[in-house]
Design a protein around this motif. Structure first.
Motif, PDB file in Angstrom:
ATOM      1  N   LYS A  60       0.840  -1.198   0.000  1.00 23.14           N
ATOM      2  CA  LYS A  60       0.000   0.000   0.000  1.00 23.14           C
ATOM      3  C   LYS A  60       0.874   1.246   0.000  1.00 23.14           C
ATOM      4  O   LYS A  60       0.607   2.201  -0.726  1.00 23.14           O
ATOM      5  CB  LYS A  60      -0.930  -0.013   1.218  1.00 23.14           C
ATOM      6  CG  LYS A  60      -1.909   1.135   1.240  1.00 23.14           C
ATOM      7  CD  LYS A  60      -2.805   1.062   2.453  1.00 23.14           C
ATOM      8  CE  LYS A  60      -4.089   0.367   2.052  1.00 23.14           C
ATOM      9  NZ  LYS A  60      -5.104   0.403   3.111  1.00 23.14           N
ATOM     10  N   GLU A  61       1.929   1.223   0.805  1.00 26.78           N
ATOM     11  CA  GLU A  61       2.850   2.358   0.868  1.00 26.78           C
ATOM     12  C   GLU A  61       3.498   2.624  -0.498  1.00 26.78           C
ATOM     13  O   GLU A  61       3.704   3.773  -0.878  1.00 26.78           O
ATOM     14  CB  GLU A  61       3.938   2.046   1.903  1.00 26.78           C
ATOM     15  CG  GLU A  61       5.013   3.080   2.054  1.00 26.78           C
ATOM     16  CD  GLU A  61       6.087   2.596   3.023  1.00 26.78           C
ATOM     17  OE1 GLU A  61       7.269   2.771   2.701  1.00 26.78           O
ATOM     18  OE2 GLU A  61       5.742   2.046   4.091  1.00 26.78           O
ATOM     19  N   LEU A 108       4.130  -6.889  -5.523  1.00 27.46           N
ATOM     20  CA  LEU A 108       5.288  -6.773  -4.641  1.00 27.46           C
ATOM     21  C   LEU A 108       5.917  -8.143  -4.409  1.00 27.46           C
ATOM     22  O   LEU A 108       7.134  -8.278  -4.434  1.00 27.46           O
ATOM     23  CB  LEU A 108       4.892  -6.113  -3.324  1.00 27.46           C
ATOM     24  CG  LEU A 108       6.009  -5.951  -2.297  1.00 27.46           C
ATOM     25  CD1 LEU A 108       7.175  -5.145  -2.862  1.00 27.46           C
ATOM     26  CD2 LEU A 108       5.461  -5.285  -1.036  1.00 27.46           C
ATOM     27  N   SER A 109       5.097  -9.171  -4.213  1.00 29.61           N
ATOM     28  CA  SER A 109       5.655 -10.508  -3.979  1.00 29.61           C
ATOM     29  C   SER A 109       6.425 -10.998  -5.201  1.00 29.61           C
ATOM     30  O   SER A 109       7.462 -11.646  -5.067  1.00 29.61           O
ATOM     31  CB  SER A 109       4.568 -11.509  -3.574  1.00 29.61           C
ATOM     32  OG  SER A 109       3.771 -11.869  -4.667  1.00 29.61           O
ATOM     33  N   ARG A 110       5.948 -10.672  -6.397  1.00 35.13           N
ATOM     34  CA  ARG A 110       6.673 -11.074  -7.605  1.00 35.13           C
ATOM     35  C   ARG A 110       7.989 -10.322  -7.740  1.00 35.13           C
ATOM     36  O   ARG A 110       8.951 -10.846  -8.282  1.00 35.13           O
ATOM     37  CB  ARG A 110       5.807 -10.891  -8.844  1.00 35.13           C
ATOM     38  CG  ARG A 110       4.704 -11.939  -8.959  1.00 35.13           C
ATOM     39  CD  ARG A 110       4.020 -11.912 -10.315  1.00 35.13           C
ATOM     40  NE  ARG A 110       3.423 -10.628 -10.644  1.00 35.13           N
ATOM     41  CZ  ARG A 110       2.225 -10.215 -10.254  1.00 35.13           C
ATOM     42  NH1 ARG A 110       1.478 -10.993  -9.492  1.00 35.13           N
ATOM     43  NH2 ARG A 110       1.757  -9.046 -10.621  1.00 35.13           N
ATOM     44  N   MET A 111       8.038  -9.105  -7.243  1.00 38.79           N
ATOM     45  CA  MET A 111       9.302  -8.359  -7.255  1.00 38.79           C
ATOM     46  C   MET A 111      10.295  -8.961  -6.271  1.00 38.79           C
ATOM     47  O   MET A 111      11.496  -8.942  -6.503  1.00 38.79           O
ATOM     48  CB  MET A 111       9.055  -6.895  -6.899  1.00 38.79           C
ATOM     49  CG  MET A 111       8.311  -6.115  -7.944  1.00 38.79           C
ATOM     50  SD  MET A 111       8.071  -4.423  -7.330  1.00 38.79           S
ATOM     51  CE  MET A 111       6.912  -3.794  -8.531  1.00 38.79           C
ATOM     52  N   VAL A 133      13.177   2.370  -3.964  1.00 39.27           N
ATOM     53  CA  VAL A 133      12.104   2.655  -3.006  1.00 39.27           C
ATOM     54  C   VAL A 133      12.166   1.847  -1.714  1.00 39.27           C
ATOM     55  O   VAL A 133      11.378   2.070  -0.814  1.00 39.27           O
ATOM     56  CB  VAL A 133      10.711   2.451  -3.658  1.00 39.27           C
ATOM     57  CG1 VAL A 133      10.497   3.466  -4.759  1.00 39.27           C
ATOM     58  CG2 VAL A 133      10.535   1.035  -4.155  1.00 39.27           C
ATOM     59  N   MET A 134      13.105   0.892  -1.636  1.00 40.84           N
ATOM     60  CA  MET A 134      13.161   0.045  -0.447  1.00 40.84           C
ATOM     61  C   MET A 134      14.613  -0.325  -0.154  1.00 40.84           C
ATOM     62  O   MET A 134      15.334  -0.751  -1.054  1.00 40.84           O
ATOM     63  CB  MET A 134      12.331  -1.219  -0.676  1.00 40.84           C
ATOM     64  CG  MET A 134      12.141  -2.055   0.564  1.00 40.84           C
ATOM     65  SD  MET A 134      11.242  -3.612   0.252  1.00 40.84           S
ATOM     66  CE  MET A 134       9.713  -3.042  -0.446  1.00 40.84           C
ATOM     67  N   ASP A 135      15.022  -0.162   1.110  1.00 40.47           N
ATOM     68  CA  ASP A 135      16.399  -0.498   1.452  1.00 40.47           C
ATOM     69  C   ASP A 135      16.600  -2.016   1.443  1.00 40.47           C
ATOM     70  O   ASP A 135      15.648  -2.792   1.557  1.00 40.47           O
ATOM     71  CB  ASP A 135      16.788   0.112   2.804  1.00 40.47           C
ATOM     72  CG  ASP A 135      16.027  -0.507   3.956  1.00 40.47           C
ATOM     73  OD1 ASP A 135      16.471  -1.550   4.467  1.00 40.47           O
ATOM     74  OD2 ASP A 135      14.982   0.055   4.341  1.00 40.47           O
TER      75      ASP A 135
END
Length: 101
Positions: free
Chosen positions: A4-5, A13-16, A44-46
């Motif tokens: 959501k963020e 997201l799970s496929r990424m 976008v994500m550490d």
């Protein structure tokens, strides 16, 4: 929450996090480390957050033995976990009742 963020579907997201193709068997859908370098998640994500999410996704996938490809798969996994928890709570209640008799 993270999907959501990032304004993406949970399945996206799970496929990424756990890359797969249509020919990937559920048993082999696993990532030891997050894909980096060419992932849309790079900006976008550490990496530590991604590592934690990959580990959690691998654990969930192994627990319910399904390929996590879309939101419906994640909903199915959640339902399986909730039903399993409910079963063991009822089993514990039953065992406590039987041992008190």
């Amino acid at each position: 929450e993270k999907a959501k963020e990032l304004n993406v579907l949970r399945g996206t997201l799970s496929r990424m996090l756990l890359p797969y193709s249509e020919n990937t068997a559920a048993a082999t859908q696993r990532a030891n480390t997050p894909v980096t370098g060419d992932s849309p998640l790079d900006s976008v994500m550490d990496l530590n957050t991604r590592k934690q999410m990959v580990a959690s996704a691998n654990q969930l996938r192994a627990l319910v033995r399904v390929k996590i490809a879309d939101d419906a798969d994640l909903d199915q996994a959640r339902t399986a976990c909730e039903e399993t928890i409910a079963f063991f709570k009822r089993l514990e209640t039953y065992a406590e009742h039987e041992s008190s008799d």
